[in-house]
Each structure stands twice: as C-alpha cells, then as structure tokens.
Design a protein around this motif. Structure first.
Motif, PDB file in Angstrom:
ATOM      1  N   ARG A  30      -9.168   1.226   0.566  1.00 57.35           N
ATOM      2  CA  ARG A  30      -9.501   1.959  -0.654  1.00 57.35           C
ATOM      3  C   ARG A  30      -8.882   3.353  -0.587  1.00 57.35           C
ATOM      4  N   LYS A  31      -8.826   4.013  -1.710  1.00 59.09           N
ATOM      5  CA  LYS A  31      -8.209   5.340  -1.764  1.00 59.09           C
ATOM      6  C   LYS A  31      -8.923   6.348  -0.862  1.00 59.09           C
ATOM      7  N   ALA A  32     -10.243   6.362  -0.903  1.00 61.97           N
ATOM      8  CA  ALA A  32     -11.004   7.359  -0.149  1.00 61.97           C
ATOM      9  C   ALA A  32     -11.181   7.012   1.322  1.00 61.97           C
TER      10      ALA A  32
ATOM     11  N   ILE B 255       0.870  -1.182   0.000  1.00 59.71           N
ATOM     12  CA  ILE B 255       0.000   0.000   0.000  1.00 59.71           C
ATOM     13  C   ILE B 255       0.905   1.229   0.000  1.00 59.71           C
ATOM     14  N   THR B 256       0.788   2.063  -1.030  1.00 63.43           N
ATOM     15  CA  THR B 256       1.732   3.164  -1.191  1.00 63.43           C
ATOM     16  C   THR B 256       1.464   4.354  -0.278  1.00 63.43           C
ATOM     17  N   ASP B 257       0.231   4.594   0.094  1.00 61.65           N
ATOM     18  CA  ASP B 257      -0.082   5.707   0.990  1.00 61.65           C
ATOM     19  C   ASP B 257       0.287   5.288   2.411  1.00 61.65           C
TER      20      ASP B 257
ATOM     21  N   LYS C   9     -12.221   7.149   7.293  1.00 65.67           N
ATOM     22  CA  LYS C   9     -11.181   7.876   6.554  1.00 65.67           C
ATOM     23  C   LYS C   9      -9.846   7.832   7.274  1.00 65.67           C
TER      24      LYS C   9
ATOM     25  N   ARG D 154      -2.630   5.136   5.016  1.00 65.70           N
ATOM     26  CA  ARG D 154      -3.570   4.045   4.717  1.00 65.70           C
ATOM     27  C   ARG D 154      -2.918   2.701   5.056  1.00 65.70           C
ATOM     28  N   ARG D 155      -1.623   2.556   4.757  1.00 64.29           N
ATOM     29  CA  ARG D 155      -0.923   1.311   5.084  1.00 64.29           C
ATOM     30  C   ARG D 155      -0.886   1.107   6.599  1.00 64.29           C
TER      31      ARG D 155
ATOM     32  N   THR E  26      -4.274   0.186   7.854  1.00 66.79           N
ATOM     33  CA  THR E  26      -4.581  -1.197   7.471  1.00 66.79           C
ATOM     34  C   THR E  26      -3.850  -2.178   8.371  1.00 66.79           C
TER      35      THR E  26
ATOM     36  N   SER F  94      -7.903  -7.252  -3.298  1.00 67.28           N
ATOM     37  CA  SER F  94      -7.730  -6.111  -2.401  1.00 67.28           C
ATOM     38  C   SER F  94      -8.543  -6.176  -1.113  1.00 67.28           C
TER      39      SER F  94
ATOM     40  N   TYR G 245     -17.176   2.802   6.567  1.00 65.89           N
ATOM     41  CA  TYR G 245     -16.086   3.536   5.935  1.00 65.89           C
ATOM     42  C   TYR G 245     -15.434   4.459   6.966  1.00 65.89           C
TER      43      TYR G 245
END
Length: 134
Positions: free
Chosen positions: A77-79, A20-22, A112, A25-26, A29, A50, A110
């Motif tokens: 997810r991105k968002a 995961i590049t962000d 963020k 977010r990584r 996760t 994913s 969800y």
C-alpha cells in the motif's frame, strides 16, 4: 449476499510487483515475497488486484459462511507494506517488540520500511503463522 471482491485469481505476481512505481516499496515487496516463498516453500498467487497470498486457509465469517483465504500474504500500500496472517495470537508478543517500528490493525501488520525492522524476527513471525496453518 454480494460476491467477495478479494478472491484468488489468475495473475502474474512478478508482473504485479514489477509494476509498483515506488522503488523502495517495490524492493520491500520483492524482499518479503522472497522471504515468504522461502519460509512457506510455495509459490504466491494474486488475491484481488493488489494482494499476494501464500497457501490456503479457509475462515468462517460472522454469518457462518466459510470463505477461501490465504495463510500468509502481503499488499504494498502507499502508506505501508501490509502483511496478513503473521500477527501472533498475543499482540504483546516479544516478537513484535523485537520486530522494530510497525503498527497493527485487525489481523494486519503494517511496516513502513523493511530496512527498519528486524528481518529474522519477521521471518520467525511468518514461519510461526505458516506452521499454524496446518
């Protein structure tokens, strides 16, 4: 009927998460995978390309076909970080109010930013969903 695209598959969950590049977010996760691993006492596995899922919970589709699925899971997810299987039966649950900023969709939660939610409440939601699994 076409085959389902999201099915359990061989794949290294750690490698998926590490990819995961962000950074945020990584990290989020990694933290939720650790939380779900602790609560469920099971190892995660990949579903599709994913989604990280824990346990098994068959469900029946509207056409009456029973399908394999996981009990609880997540997808970065991105968002937002999407959590599956953790919504209480009553969407107006006090736990959702106590959780903090989030949104919901059909059976999805969800988030963020994990830092913005109350992690003990998230753990309680995961635990309740997991215990309902059996």
């Amino acid at each position: 009927m076409a085959d389902r695209r999201t099915t359990a598959r061989a794949g290294d969950v750690g490698e998926f998460v590490a990819g995961i590049t962000d950074d945020r977010r990584r990290e989020d996760t990694e933290a939720v995978v650790a939380l779900m691993r602790e609560v469920t006492g099971t190892e995660p596995r990949m579903w599709g390309t994913s989604i990280v899922g824990f346990g098994d919970r068959p469900y029946t589709t509207a056409d009456g076909v029973e399908r394999a699925w996981f009990a609880v899971g997540l997808s970065p997810r991105k968002a937002a970080l999407v959590l599956y299987g953790v919504l209480p039966p009553d969407d107006d649950s006090a736990d959702l109010v106590q959780l903090g900023p989030h949104s919901t969709g059909k059976s999805c939660l969800y988030v963020k930013r994990l830092a913005d939610v109350d992690e003990p409440t998230l753990a309680r939601l995961v635990r309740r969903a997991w215990e309902d699994e059996g």
